[in-house]
Design a protein around this motif. Structure first.
Motif, mmCIF file in Angstrom:
data_model
loop_
_atom_site.group_PDB
_atom_site.id
_atom_site.type_symbol
_atom_site.label_atom_id
_atom_site.label_comp_id
_atom_site.label_asym_id
_atom_site.label_seq_id
_atom_site.Cartn_x
_atom_site.Cartn_y
_atom_site.Cartn_z
ATOM 1 N N ARG A 23 0.849 -1.187 0.000
ATOM 2 C CA ARG A 23 0.000 0.000 0.000
ATOM 3 C C ARG A 23 0.882 1.234 0.000
ATOM 4 N NH1 ARG A 23 -4.501 -2.222 4.426
ATOM 5 N NH2 ARG A 23 -4.836 -4.188 3.324
ATOM 6 N N GLY A 35 0.566 5.589 -0.592
ATOM 7 C CA GLY A 35 -0.249 6.776 -0.832
ATOM 8 C C GLY A 35 0.560 8.026 -0.563
ATOM 9 N N THR A 65 -3.634 14.042 -4.444
ATOM 10 C CA THR A 65 -3.517 12.733 -3.799
ATOM 11 C C THR A 65 -3.349 11.645 -4.848
ATOM 12 O OG1 THR A 65 -5.910 12.352 -3.783
ATOM 13 C CG2 THR A 65 -4.971 13.490 -1.876
ATOM 14 N N SER A 87 -2.738 7.061 -4.803
ATOM 15 C CA SER A 87 -2.527 5.876 -3.979
ATOM 16 C C SER A 87 -2.624 4.610 -4.813
ATOM 17 C CB SER A 87 -3.544 5.826 -2.834
ATOM 18 O OG SER A 87 -4.857 5.639 -3.341
#
Length: 354
Positions: free
Chosen positions: A225, A227, A241, A243
């Motif tokens: 993961r 981001g 943003t 991710s």
């Protein structure tokens, strides 16, 4: 512990008591070990049992479920078997997590989270579909009277519209056991006043045995993961943003156990081709259900019983269907990006793509 009691008219369904005792145990701990370290842990277990849920007899007459094939009504004996083995659905979970805060002069601040989880899901069920393991699907029914005094008479014809279903369980359940072991680490990293990143990795391993004891799943997967949030001008008006993540789920026990010969019923259907029973639902005198069931089985066994031609392809767990090569853990990849614009203190506009 909870007990649920239900009952129905003895002519529409066998009178039975359903008891569902459930024991829950939970122990939770959380502690602040220092001004930078926080820990929490959880242990829980559940014992859940179905008792007396279904027919009160395994007798060929009293324990056979009747189904009105034209409207789906069930009558005479209850579904499942209330005098056979109880069904148990238990699970256990052990979870621990720690959070550590680290602030550096050159590499920003870090909020680190790491831990593990061990989940164990168990089922023990000899899933009898009726007390006798037989069902008779009738062409229709004739109902005389109302309420608790109502009587139901089966309409059974030998023209192919009525049939017999046999659901034997050749092997008793030894209990299924599906385990999921997980470990994870995540860093919420504030690099500077304009950039914040979230970096994480999770590992999951599934291992599952069905109620026959067969290993039907043994796989693992890593879930990265990543981001990032960027304030391009440093004025807290704009933020960008982006991710990427992979998520892995636990196995579905119902699917993992669907091919087990242990505890799961087979299904065979045979077309009834004997004499008509109650062909005229309006007749003054009708054959009662018990006598009708006896006539159907007299014809059935006199003509070969389970060796009769099948009405349709049978279902034999372990043969149809099968699990070949093992089950993979359900997973999904997620990509996301967005932009946010703040207008004063009362309004904002945001656009995201996932």
């Amino acid at each position: 512990n909870n007990t649920f009691n239900t009952s129905a008219s003895s002519d529409l369904a066998s009178l039975y008591t359903r008891k569902t005792p459930q024991d829950l145990s939970v122990v939770n701990y959380s502690g602040v070990l220092s001004n930078r370290l926080f820990v929490e842990a959880l242990f829980s277990q559940r014992h859940f049992t179905f008792e007396g849920d279904g027919a009160r007899s395994t007798d060929l007459i009293d324990g056979t479920l009747m189904v009105d094939n034209s409207q789906g009504y069930r009558f005479w004996s209850a579904t499942f078997c209330g005098v056979c083995d109880p069904t148990k659905r238990d699970n256990q979970d052990l979870y621990a997590k720690a959070t550590y805060f680290l602030s550096t002069s050159n590499w920003g601040s870090h909020n680190l989270t790491f831990g593990g989880d061990a989940f164990n899901d168990k089922i023990f069920s000899n899933n009898h579909q009726s007390g006798s393991d037989y069902r008779i699907y009738t062409t229709g029914t004739a109902i005389r009277g109302t309420g608790e005094n109502a009587q139901v008479f089966p309409v059974i014809r030998g023209d192919g519209s009525s049939f017999i279903q046999w659901n034997p369980i050749p092997l008793n359940s030894v209990g299924s056991n599906f385990r999921t072991l997980s470990a994870f680490v995540n860093d919420s990293w504030r690099i500077n006043g304009r950039v914040t990143a979230n970096i994480g990795l999770r590992w999951d391993k599934n291992r599952g045995r069905d109620q026959q004891g067969n290993l039907v799943a043994s796989g693992s997967a890593f879930s990265p993961r990543l981001g990032v949030v960027v304030d391009p001008f440093g004025d807290q008006k704009w933020s960008l943003t982006a991710s990427f993540a992979q998520y892995v789920a636990a196995l579905n026990n119902a699917i993992g156990d669907s091919t087990s010969a242990g505890g799961n019923p087979q299904e065979f259907r045979f077309t009834y081709a004997g004499p008509d029973i109650n062909p005229d639902p309006t007749a003054a005198s009708l054959t009662p259900t018990a006598a009708a069931i006896r006539q159907v089985f007299d014809w059935y066994f006199a003509n070969g019983g389970p060796s009769l031609p099948f009405r349709r392809q049978p279902t034999i767990p372990g043969v149809t269907p099968q699990i070949r090569g093992g089950l993979g853990s359900p997973n999904v990849l997620e990509y996301a990006a967005g932009v946010n614009r703040q207008f004063g203190t009362r309004a904002a506009l945001r656009l995201d793509y996932v």
